[in-house]
Motif scaffolding. Sequence first.
Motif, PDB file in Angstrom:
ATOM      1  N   LYS A   1      45.170  -0.416 -53.125  1.00 43.25           N
ATOM      2  CA  LYS A   1      44.611  -0.818 -52.321  1.00 43.25           C
ATOM      3  C   LYS A   1      45.731  -0.728 -50.996  1.00 43.25           C
ATOM      4  CE  LYS A   1      40.312  -2.501 -53.775  1.00 43.25           C
ATOM      5  NZ  LYS A   1      39.862  -4.659 -53.650  1.00 43.25           N
ATOM      6  N   PRO A   2      45.471   0.441 -49.556  1.00 43.41           N
ATOM      7  CA  PRO A   2      46.561  -0.326 -48.573  1.00 43.41           C
ATOM      8  C   PRO A   2      46.566  -1.519 -48.191  1.00 43.41           C
ATOM      9  CG  PRO A   2      44.945   1.525 -48.418  1.00 43.41           C
ATOM     10  CD  PRO A   2      44.430   1.044 -49.973  1.00 43.41           C
ATOM     11  N   VAL A   3      48.230  -1.742 -48.129  1.00 42.59           N
ATOM     12  CA  VAL A   3      48.608  -3.114 -47.519  1.00 42.59           C
ATOM     13  C   VAL A   3      48.699  -3.225 -45.968  1.00 42.59           C
ATOM     14  CG1 VAL A   3      49.958  -5.308 -47.437  1.00 42.59           C
ATOM     15  CG2 VAL A   3      49.302  -3.834 -49.479  1.00 42.59           C
ATOM     16  N   PRO A   4      47.853  -3.619 -44.791  1.00 41.17           N
ATOM     17  CA  PRO A   4      48.491  -3.092 -43.604  1.00 41.17           C
ATOM     18  C   PRO A   4      49.104  -4.146 -43.054  1.00 41.17           C
ATOM     19  CG  PRO A   4      45.837  -4.574 -43.949  1.00 41.17           C
ATOM     20  CD  PRO A   4      45.986  -4.449 -45.178  1.00 41.17           C
ATOM     21  N   LEU A   5      50.366  -3.718 -41.915  1.00 44.66           N
ATOM     22  CA  LEU A   5      51.228  -5.018 -41.345  1.00 44.66           C
ATOM     23  C   LEU A   5      50.600  -5.270 -40.092  1.00 44.66           C
ATOM     24  CD1 LEU A   5      53.868  -3.223 -42.591  1.00 44.66           C
ATOM     25  CD2 LEU A   5      53.326  -5.057 -43.816  1.00 44.66           C
ATOM     26  N   ASP A   6      49.042  -5.311 -39.394  1.00 49.75           N
ATOM     27  CA  ASP A   6      49.213  -5.510 -38.351  1.00 49.75           C
ATOM     28  C   ASP A   6      48.154  -6.871 -37.973  1.00 49.75           C
ATOM     29  OD1 ASP A   6      46.873  -5.188 -39.645  1.00 49.75           O
ATOM     30  OD2 ASP A   6      46.169  -3.046 -38.163  1.00 49.75           O
ATOM     31  N   GLU A   7      48.151  -7.941 -38.711  1.00 50.22           N
ATOM     32  CA  GLU A   7      47.744  -9.093 -38.639  1.00 50.22           C
ATOM     33  C   GLU A   7      47.983  -9.824 -38.375  1.00 50.22           C
ATOM     34  OE1 GLU A   7      45.867  -9.772 -42.711  1.00 50.22           O
ATOM     35  OE2 GLU A   7      44.219  -7.595 -42.240  1.00 50.22           O
TER      36      GLU A   7
END
Length: 204
Positions: free
Chosen positions: A71-77
């Motif tokens: 699963k993609p892991v976002p770096l925007d949180e």
Amino acid sequence: MNAPPDPVAAQRRGRRIFLLIALVFALPVASAWLIYFAAPELIPQDRTNRGQLVQPAQPVEDLALLDDAGKPVPLDERWSLIVFDDGDCGAECANALLMTRQMRLSLNNRMKRLSRVLVVPADSDLAALHELLDAAHPDLTIVRDIDGSARELFGAGSAAAGESAPGLHLVDPHANYMMRYPAGIEPKPLRKDIVRLLRASQIG
């Protein structure tokens, strides 16, 4: 006989006074932000950041970073502190993870605003890495750099040769790569930079 006061004119005067007061309080904050991010060379050397600003900041939302479930892991949180490794987390990787763990813990109530991410090549054995690291680093996110785009963006070497991006890399909550730190940086100056950024920013 004096004319009665004009309520509309009085309301306008009140608004102007309010805006003037707001400007007086907002101007120092806005100036500090502008100098810190746009003109850091104007800050005295003993107060400036210990890392190197990435100018312009580089967006990272399109990087192909996947977890062990694919699963993609976002770096925007949150703010993200990035460590690169060739996949086996040897001594250099272990030292970087230990230092960043202790630094993050020292942030106390702010530590939830900072995540740590270990980026490894696409063919890495994530199950083995989790077995090796999870007990000591329960907060650590481990991701595969599927197409090598992260290594390229962060200035890494060849994944095939096992080369890693030296040092640490900071991504802001808007998913912008904005600061890099040299390998071997001490936790105290790194913490000072992180605390300064967290205080100056309400995001993440």
